[in-house]
Design a protein around this motif. Structure first.
Motif, short mmCIF file in Angstrom:
data_model
loop_
_atom_site.label_atom_id
_atom_site.label_comp_id
_atom_site.label_asym_id
_atom_site.label_seq_id
_atom_site.Cartn_x
_atom_site.Cartn_y
_atom_site.Cartn_z
N ALA A 109 0.83 -1.20 0.00
CA ALA A 109 0.00 0.00 0.00
C ALA A 109 0.87 1.25 0.00
O ALA A 109 0.64 2.19 -0.78
CB ALA A 109 -0.92 0.00 1.22
N LEU A 110 1.87 1.27 0.87
CA LEU A 110 2.77 2.42 0.93
C LEU A 110 3.53 2.59 -0.38
O LEU A 110 3.69 3.71 -0.89
CB LEU A 110 3.76 2.26 2.09
N GLU A 124 6.42 -4.29 11.23
CA GLU A 124 6.20 -3.52 9.99
C GLU A 124 6.75 -2.10 10.09
O GLU A 124 7.16 -1.51 9.08
CB GLU A 124 4.71 -3.50 9.64
N VAL A 125 6.75 -1.54 11.29
CA VAL A 125 7.37 -0.23 11.50
C VAL A 125 8.85 -0.29 11.12
O VAL A 125 9.38 0.59 10.42
CB VAL A 125 7.21 0.23 12.96
N ILE A 126 9.51 -1.36 11.56
CA ILE A 126 10.94 -1.52 11.25
C ILE A 126 11.14 -1.71 9.75
O ILE A 126 12.04 -1.12 9.14
CB ILE A 126 11.51 -2.72 12.04
N GLU A 127 10.28 -2.52 9.12
CA GLU A 127 10.36 -2.71 7.67
C GLU A 127 10.16 -1.39 6.94
O GLU A 127 10.86 -1.11 5.96
CB GLU A 127 9.30 -3.71 7.22
N ALA A 128 9.20 -0.58 7.40
CA ALA A 128 8.94 0.70 6.75
C ALA A 128 10.16 1.61 6.83
O ALA A 128 10.48 2.32 5.87
CB ALA A 128 7.73 1.38 7.40
N HIS A 129 10.82 1.59 7.96
CA HIS A 129 12.04 2.41 8.13
C HIS A 129 13.09 2.00 7.09
O HIS A 129 13.72 2.86 6.45
CB HIS A 129 12.59 2.22 9.54
N TYR A 130 13.29 0.69 6.92
CA TYR A 130 14.29 0.23 5.97
C TYR A 130 13.85 0.39 4.52
O TYR A 130 14.66 0.73 3.65
CB TYR A 130 14.61 -1.24 6.25
#
Length: 471
Positions: free
Chosen positions: A234-235, A300-306
């Protein structure tokens, strides 16, 4: 071990008390939420605790542009699939079955499900197949029984980790779908990247544990990491064509899981059967528990950061019970872009395969979103008493390095202990935090692949030993 001898110590200041205590104190000293939108937004913390490994390149630093020199495809895209008999693998093959004009399966890798793999081989006729070493003989025997039906066709069969790596890096493919669970997916992913293959990413550990190693490797080899997770897809869809500096904030939506409507004080009595009652989706046991604890969103927060290079200060979680908005981005001018759709994992998988194009789909097999049937969309602030995993995950993300892999592996082991009724529901958070606490002095800021795999196993062993003692 050699990994310990070469580690580079992290500089994160997490030396006093419980692992997330510093995170709690700093957040509690500021506003928990922005009053204007009632969404939890941790205010800025010290730079040293904000995941500041600036040398790690994001997969998509705030925008996604067409590949240079791209022209519309006129032939099927050749792919391989790691974990072809699992959920991601079978859904990917459903897409390939429906769109043979767009996607061609060249290589498959499975674990031990020989029966299903044989059916997939008969239908898709891949050139290369990998399976667990102990299942090679059984697979050859099963294929031999269909020799006349296959009409002289026979795939090359390989096995083990080397076999998975061959499938991932198969010369004639353009992309590989990484549907293998856990750190077992890291080595084949590395093999695919080094061979110049795009990654259709459905393996969380690739970035959560391996981000500091995988992302520089991906940049060096000029490949694309395309997220198959619904929130990150989605992002990714929302940032298509954004100008540089256009992304200001990421908003990850969460269903809230089985305990969304429970009082936090009741959680001490929660049973396995309670935690497995997801209000929206029918999923595997582990991910259903992660949804109940909201650890899935913390990861998922960590994934989004990367993936997107966004500061942890600018990544937020909001409870969205209907699971229609899969995530949102806020742009620099305060506009908010969202991706909506019925809950269906096939769509993000399809987009990783077809990007940068959009694959036309049938209304029969891909129902359109009906806004009247959809009804109201509602949102809630996450309850930090009910979901302590959020603070732990943000703290691990800011620590960076091997801490995020330890977080993920410890959680997986703790969830397994809960499912086996060795520990209580609230003990999941306790043992994950204890593992992160114990890892502080050994944190590797810029880990090698060996470091990542070593500390993944260390975290599992640590939690297994703690829960064994309790049991």
């Amino acid at each position: 071990s050699a990994a310990k001898e070469v580690r580079e110590k992290g500089s994160c200041d997490l030396n006093q008390g419980k692992y997330a205590e510093r995170e709690r104190e700093e957040l509690e000293a500021h506003a928990w939420s922005r009053e204007e939108d009632n969404v939890w937004a941790p205010t800025r913390v010290a730079a040293s605790g904000n995941g500041a490994n600036n040398e790690i390149p994001a997969a998509w630093p705030g925008t996604a542009a067409l590949p240079e020199g791209y022209t519309k495809r006129t032939t099927p895209k050749p792919i391989s699939i790691l974990g072809c008999t699992g959920s991601i693998g079978t859904q990917t093959l459903d897409i390939c079955r429906e769109h043979p004009e767009s996607f061609e399966v060249k290589a498959l890798s499975a674990g031990s499900n020989v029966e299903l793999l044989v059916e997939q081989i008969k239908e898709f006729k891949p050139e290369l197949v990998s399976i667990k070493e102990t299942k090679v003989g059984e697979l050859k025997e099963a294929l031999g029984a269909f020799k006349s039906e296959l009409g002289g066709y026979a795939p090359e069969i390989v096995a083990g980790v080397e076999g998975m790596c061959e499938v991932a890096a198969f010369p004639s493919i353009e992309a590989t779908v990484t549907g293998i669970v856990g750190c077992a997916g890291l080595q084949p992913t590395v093999a695919a990247i080094e061979a110049g293959k795009d990654i259709c990413l459905a393996n969380k550990e690739t970035l959560i544990a391996g981000g500091p190693f995988i992302l520089p490797l991906a940049k060096k080899n000029g490949i694309h990491i395309l997220p198959a997770d619904s929130e990150h897809s989605a992002l990714f869809q929302c940032i298509q064509g954004l100008p540089e500096g256009g992304l200001r904030r990421i908003i990850l939506t969460a269903s809230g899981g089985a305990f969304r409507d429970w009082d936090a004080k009741k959680l001490k009595d929660a049973k396995v059967s309670d935690a497995l009652k997801h209000p929206n989706w029918d999923m595997g046991k582990k991910i259903t528990i992660d949804s109940a604890t909201l650890m899935n969103k913390g990861l998922e927060v960590i994934e989004a950061h990367y993936l997107y290079g966004t500061s942890y200060d600018d990544i937020e979680i909001v409870i969205h019970p209907q699971s229609i908005i899969h995530s949102m981005v806020e742009t620099a001018d305060s506009s908010v872009l969202a991706q909506l759709g019925w809950p269906d994992m096939r769509l993000p998988i399809l987009y990783t395969l077809s990007w940068p194009e959009r694959q036309a789909t049938s209304e029969v097999t891909w129902p359109r979103l009906d806004f009247i049937k959809m009804g109201d969309l509602t949102f809630r602030t996450p309850d930090h008493e009910k979901y302590p995993s959020m603070k732990i995950a943000y703290a691990a993300g800011r620590a960076g390095g091997t801490m995020t892999g330890v977080l993920s592996a410890a959680n997986e082991q703790a969830v397994e202990a809960f499912l086996n009724e060795q520990i209580g529901y609230l003990d999941i958070f306790k043992y994950v935090e204890q593992a992160c606490d114990a890892h502080q002095n050994d944190l590797v800021a810029s880990p090698s692949l060996e470091d990542i795999i070593h500390y993944d196993q260390w975290a599992r062993d640590f939690v297994a030993e703690q829960t064994k003692v309790i049991a």
